[in-house]
Write an enzyme that holds these catalytic residues in place. Structure first.
Site, PDB file in Angstrom:
ATOM      1  N   ASP A 430       0.864  -1.176   0.000  1.00 11.49           N
ATOM      2  CA  ASP A 430       0.000   0.000   0.000  1.00 11.49           C
ATOM      3  C   ASP A 430       0.907   1.234   0.000  1.00 11.49           C
ATOM      4  OD1 ASP A 430      -2.276   1.683   0.417  1.00 11.49           O
ATOM      5  OD2 ASP A 430      -1.800   1.723   2.547  1.00 11.49           O
ATOM      6  N   ASP A 870      -1.333  -0.685   6.103  1.00 12.51           N
ATOM      7  CA  ASP A 870      -1.589  -0.157   7.450  1.00 12.51           C
ATOM      8  C   ASP A 870      -3.054   0.068   7.751  1.00 12.51           C
ATOM      9  OD1 ASP A 870      -1.894   2.111   5.706  1.00 12.51           O
ATOM     10  OD2 ASP A 870      -1.706   3.388   7.470  1.00 12.51           O
ATOM     11  N   ASP A 874      -6.592  -2.642   3.590  1.00 12.45           N
ATOM     12  CA  ASP A 874      -5.505  -3.543   3.203  1.00 12.45           C
ATOM     13  C   ASP A 874      -5.690  -4.940   3.774  1.00 12.45           C
ATOM     14  OD1 ASP A 874      -4.128  -1.400   1.920  1.00 12.45           O
ATOM     15  OD2 ASP A 874      -3.369  -0.744   3.867  1.00 12.45           O
TER      16      ASP A 874
END
Length: 1200
Positions: A430, A870, A874
């Site tokens: 990410d 985080d 995700d």
């Protein structure tokens, strides 16, 4: 009390609907529309839990059990879990057979090792479950006040609660079940909730009960209270709740705004009253407590195959032996005389009866299967579990992965995947909060077609460095070139979240600008359209803001710094201090909040409908450019061209942008909208969200453009260096982000993911043909054309790669194109293109697309994937990957709770993989290979002795020698290797990152290496057996002239084996510690101690080992000479092979060891030789980046 509560409420109140865990609505939105089929059958009779109607529902009680076992099921269930492992089941079968006459050894010697291994694991399971039981009891026995039915409340245990109970929860208490909030100590039934136990977030959420129940603030009010709730069935979605409450003949919609979840805590509120809706295992937190996806490492899967291979070998040897034994037994009787008279066929009617040779062969087969069971390492699984747990402790305690600022160490949440960390081929990351800090700073904006803000971003600095010149910023208005020095660029803002510099609109100067009215509307929108809580410090009276996202906080702070200070909020109003454009004075304005249309990843926008003090109705909207520009009215596009240009410039600078727009509403239009939205929210059906979306679509249109915001999310410290080092290690890195393509590309350059002169393959649908179809064509036609267009671009990309001449490529694809690229008939072609590129960036990716891309990469190339993120969006990606790494950042802890390993900063990934990953991979690989080596060395001597005795089923060793070999005489050194061994130190792991490729290419656990260790075991057994047999055969062993028997030969061979396998361990170790010295030498000493003490026991216990060492072996010089000679002869081939390998074809770690030994590790020339020796030209990874860099230098040389 109420007055004090009102005062606190004014400081912290927010729109509660938006603060019911909205951070992760995006990733659950799709599931919400599928809840339970019909999914809305739950009926609750509030304050009537014992009514016949309630009893007939048979809902679960509130007792929660998280244990795996009960007292009654522990033994059978835990045994079942243990014997699901094939090896354990095999040893169970041989243990049972040991109680029959077929056994070549005593039953106790066969059962004790199995009981030791199984017992150790069961004790571990039992202790863990006992701890869970204690926690369950502690929770179930908590007390909460429950309505008795007469207007009074008594304390009852949580486990006794029933559906429909009215409970009173007081400040700092946990909610005992899922409740519908009825009222609180505040007049308007609001309360503050901390959800740390649910999502890890520490910021408080605000919930609010229905207005119709808000007056029930005293206990006696509930006497006679009755309500009827119909709502969704139990489900795992924390972020949705759909239902209605019937009260006094009227129906009221229920939403997450009224839902209080079990295990969240009441904060800053004296008390609340709530009705129990879901209990026990029906509560949402328990519904979410299912085990994460089971993940097994590639090495563990391969180990299973080795176990099956060993089974095949055992069966094969047993079969060969039984056939030979059957034939020999059949031919034993000649002329009525037995050749092998010592087998005493008269005492056994079956085992050695020549007349029934086939039956004897079958029995011999079963005996041989038991005897050869020592080929299978019984302690392998337990030893690996112990080693992995200890490895995880070292990861957790690594000071170099400890983030002191946030007091967050690395944390291995599972130990099953330690070695997998050393085999990662592809990282899928990410961006926001993972590569960046997720700490937003308002730095630029575009208002009324004019760009404001002169800050310089990290991406712009990186662009300047790439171009090799000074960074120049040109102001749109003044045409003044300003060259920023390093000091000016890195100067930190004095206000967190605000790094904006432009005197044209700061300090109230905006009133003199040409479009001052637009500027006023722009910053007023920022001050009003949000979900932020203002907090007043009682000492300093300064206002701080608590926001669910750093973007929101940055917008509100920017509005304040530019003269529009948001300072108070109630449930229905927002108060702002702003500069009046007419009078030039600061005034306080009150905006009545009528509706909030919340943000999610599907809508990509947020709106509020407010009423100004003069009665004017406004819809204020902010959102992503790709959804906002299409919602503008014809008359609202005055600044569209300039704003688009500015947005593209901001994206080039790596900034996150939002478009701001508004529209005025007339009362009639708003009245119709409000009725429809209320009706949609009152719907109790699976399509409730789509109904709400349909209504909002009709109001969020014909907007008037105001401008765009640009906030910077700075890269985390060390990200470029970390990515560069991982690339040097040959790891491919993909970035999956929701950002615009331009932003993602420039962030890629800033973080070293992309290199100058790296050719880019860009796949998107921004082609004239597709754009014209989108304006006029139908959906099916657009979809077909888009899919064909994406496929064409993928094929063109593969053609470019084919004729690239070794050039490095980067693939960049947007979300729309990715949706088609992931179709079943295209995805494998897309994957072929992607894995051939040095870097891949997927822009505008949704959470679902992130998970699908991860699944494609994992299944497509069969290599290890690691996902790192985080946020809640995700979670799917982390669970889909072979290894999920969660960043414990500022977006809550949902990613961490769904991960396998948690770290605080992206840069720690370098040490996690290159150091701990490499070490764990090497240790586990060598440990498993060594386990099979030592067992083959031991087990094959049994087969050779069997052959020597014409397969008479007589073991070469005493029963307890057999049983304790794996437990005491050879197990501790291998565990020490698995925990402490290092081929190279951490410093050299990082200095020579290509060492990591040994794991990616599985060099240390390839079939070649595994079979090599097995071959080492076979020839070691051959050398030991034949040298011992030849040295002892047909000669006097001691001064009495006695020839050696089975006990002497077996004792001598066993001594040689103990020495050989432990010294072989010493030769295999690269890094000796005191512990390794102790366990290796103590294992040998323990053998001598055991044979001495065991031999002193009565002969009925020690059997053939009675005084064999003290009276036969120890006094004999030949015993010691044979031991020395055999051990040296057995280890010499391995020693010679290792020396030749190190001299003529060293492995990469061997070259680094040579550098260290020669003291050349700081010599750049020697280091480059070692680095280049292992590099093969490729279009991916480090070498591709290196070539791109070299070409860039060569191209720039003529210019210089």
């Amino acid at each position: 009390m109420v007055g004090g509560g009102t005062k606190r409420r004014r400081r912290r109140l927010q729109l509660s609907k938006l603060y019911t865990l909205t951070c992760a609505q995006a990733c659950f939105k799709q599931d919400h529309s599928q809840i339970g089929g019909p999914g809305f059958s739950r009926v609750v009779y509030c304050n009537e839990p014992d009514s016949p109607e309630a009893d007939s529902r048979n809902y679960s009680d509130n007792y929660v059990r998280t244990t795996k076992y009960t007292l009654a099921t522990f033994l059978p269930k835990s045994l079942f879990e243990q014997f699901r492992r094939v090896a354990n089941f095999y040893f169970l079968v041989t243990g049972v057979l040991a109680f029959t006459p077929l056994a070549p050894y005593t039953a106790s010697s066969a059962i004790v090792p199995l009981l030791f291994v199984i017992g150790a694991t069961m004790v571990k399971e039992g202790v863990e479950d006992w701890r869970r039981q204690k926690q369950d009891n502690e929770v179930n026995n908590r007390k909460v006040k429950v309505h008795r039915g007469d207007g009074s409340f008594d304390a009852k245990e949580w486990k006794t609660l029933s559906i429909g109970d009215i409970v009173k929860v007081e400040k700092n208490e946990f909610f005992p079940a899922d409740l519908v909030l009825l009222s609180s100590s505040y007049e308007d039934a609001i309360c503050y909730v901390e959800t740390m136990n649910l999502d890890g977030e520490t910021n408080l959420k605000v919930k609010q009960g229905l207005e119709v129940t808000s007056s029930l603030r005293d206990e006696f009010n509930f006497k006679g209270f009755e309500a009827f709730v119909k709502c969704e069935d139990p489900n795992a979605n924390l972020y949705s709740f759909v239902g209605t409450m019937e009260l006094k003949g009227a129906k009221y919609p229920l939403s997450p705004q009224q839902l209080l979840l079990r295990d969240s805590k009441l904060r800053n509120t004296d008390f609340i009253f709530g009705a129990v809706i879901f209990t026990g295992h029906d509560t949402k937190v328990i519904q979410n407590s299912t085990d994460p996806p089971s993940k097994r490492s590639m090495i563990e899967k391969k180990m299973d195959k080795i176990i099956y291979l060993m089974f095949f070998m055992v069966i094969t040897m047993a079969f060969i032996g039984s056939v030979i034994f059957g034939v020999t037994t059949r031919d034993d009787l000649k002329d009525g005389v037995m050749k092998r008279w010592y087998l005493r066929p008269d005492s056994s009617s079956i085992f050695f009866d020549p007349k029934r040779a086939p039956v004897a062969a079958i029995y011999h087969f079963l005996t041989a299967v038991m005897l050869y069971s020592y080929f299978i390492p019984i302690s392998l699984y337990v030893s690996i579990e112990i080693v992995k747990v200890l490895q995880s402790i070292f990861i957790n305690q690594d000071i170099h992965m400890y983030y002191e600022e946030a007091d967050k160490p690395a944390r291995a949440r599972t130990s099953n995947l330690n070695e997998e960390l050393g085999q990662v081929d592809t990282i899928l990351s990410d961006k926001t909060g993972t590569l960046t800090c997720n700490s937003m700073e308002f730095i630029k904006c575009s208002v009324a077609g004019t760009a404001y803000g002169r800050g310089v971003t990290e991406v712009e600095m990186a662009m300047g460095r790439r171009k090799g010149g000074p960074l120049v910023f040109q102001s749109d208005e003044n045409d003044i070139d300003m060259e920023y020095s390093k000091e000016a660029i890195t100067e930190e803002s004095t206000v967190k979240g605000f790094n904006f510099r432009d005197e044209r609109i700061m300090n109230g100067n905006w009133v003199t600008e040409t479009h001052a009215d637009v500027i006023q509307k722009f910053f007023r929108l920022l001050a009003v359209c949000h979900t932020v809580i203002p907090e007043v410090d009682e000492d300093t009276e300064k206002i701080s803001y608590e926001a669910e996202s750093p973007d929101e906080a940055a917008f509100v702070i920017a509005a304040r710094e530019l003269g529009f200070e948001f300072f108070n909020r109630t449930q229905t109003t927002i108060s702002v201090r702003e500069l009046d454009l007419v009078s030039g004075k600061r005034v306080e304005r009150l905006y009545k909040v009528l509706n909030v249309l919340e943000f999610n990843s599907t809508r990509k926008r947020m709106s509020v409908i407010v009423q100004e003090e003069d009665g004017k109705l406004l819809l204020l909207c902010k959102g992503a450019d790709n959804v906002m520009f299409e919602r503008l009215s014809k008359n609202g596009r005055e600044f569209e061209e300039e704003t688009r240009d500015h947005v593209n410039e901001y994206a080039d600078a790596g900034l996150r942008t939002l478009i701001l727009a508004y529209r005025e509403l007339d009362e009639k239009e708003y009245k119709v909208f409000n009725e429809r939205i209320s009706e949609a929210k009152s719907s109790v059906s699976a399509d409730r969200e789509s109904l709400i979306e349909e209504v909002t679509e009709k109001i969020e249109k014909d907007l008037i453009l105001l401008g765009a915001t640009a906030v910077e999310d700075k890269l985390q410290n060390g990200v470029p260096d970390c990515i560069d080092k991982l690339a040097q290690a040959g790891i491919k890195i993909w970035v999956l982000t929701g950002d615009k393509m331009e932003t993602a590309i420039n962030i890629g350059f800033a973080c070293s993911l992309l290199r100058q002169d790296m050719k880019q393959i860009i796949i998107n649908l921004e082609t004239p043909e597709i754009q014209s179809l989108e304006k006029t064509g139908e959906k099916d036609v657009i979809a077909k054309a888009s899919k064909e267009n994406v496929l064409s671009q993928i094929i063109n990309g593969k053609t470019q790669l084919k004729y690239s001449g070794g050039n490095a490529f980067a693939l960049i694809i947007d979300g729309k194109s990715l949706a088609y690229a992931l179709d079943d008939d295209i995805k494998h072609i897309f994957l072929e293109l992607a894995v051939s590129c040095a870097s891949v960036i997927c822009c505008r990716s949704s959470p679902k697309q992130k998970a699908l891309v991860t699944r494609l990469v994992k299944s497509g190339n069969g290599k290890t994937t690691l996902a790192i993120g985080d946020g809640a969006n995700d979670v799917g990606m982390l669970q889909e990957a072979d290894i999920g790494v969660g960043i414990s950042g500022v977006e809550g802890m949902q990613a961490v709770m769904s991960s396998d390993i948690a770290i605080a900063q992206f840069r720690y990934l370098e040490r996690l993989l290159l150091v701990h990953g490499h070490w764990c991979y090497r240790r586990i690989s060598t440990m498993i290979c060594y386990f099979f080596y030592k067992n083959i060395t031991f087990g094959f001597t049994l087969f050779l002795y069997e052959t020597y005795t014409t397969f008479s089923s007589t073991p070469a060793y005493n029963d307890w020698f057999l049983s304790l070999y794996n437990v005491f005489f050879s197990s501790l050194p291998v565990i020490a290797l698995g925990v402490f061994d290092q081929d190279v130190s951490a410093r050299y792991c990082l200095k020579f990152p290509l060492l990591y490729q040994e794991g990616v290419q599985n060099v240390l656990f390839s079939w070649r290496r595994i079979l090599g260790w097995m071959f080492n075991g076979f020839y070691s057994a051959v050398i030991i057996f034949f040298l011992c047999k030849s040295s002892l055969q047909s000669q006097a062993f001691n001064h009495d002239g006695k020839t050696p028997g089975r006990e002497i030969l077996g004792g001598t061979m066993y001594t040689c084996i103990v020495w050989v396998v432990n010294l072989q361990m010493a030769l295999a170790i690269s890094y000796f510690t005191l512990i390794q010295h102790i366990v290796i030498w103590s294992s040998i000493v323990v053998w001598y101690f055991f044979i001495t003490v065991y031999g002193e026991l009565p002969s009925r216990i020690s059997t053939g080992a009675y005084k064999v060492f003290v009276e036969a072996l120890a006094p004999s010089l030949s015993y010691w000479l044979i031991t020395l000679f055999v051990v040296v002869a057995t280890l010499m081939p391995y020693f010679i092979y290792s020396a030749l390998q190190m001299s003529f074809f060293p492995m990469y770690h061997g070259m680094i060891q040579w550098l260290r030994y020669e003291g050349q590790c700081n010599d750049p020339e020697y280091c480059d030789i070692v680095r280049q020796r292992s590099i093969r030209p490729t279009t991916v990874g480090f070498t591709a980046r290196l070539e791109a860099k070299k070409r860039s230098v060569r191209i720039s040389e003529p210019a210089s």
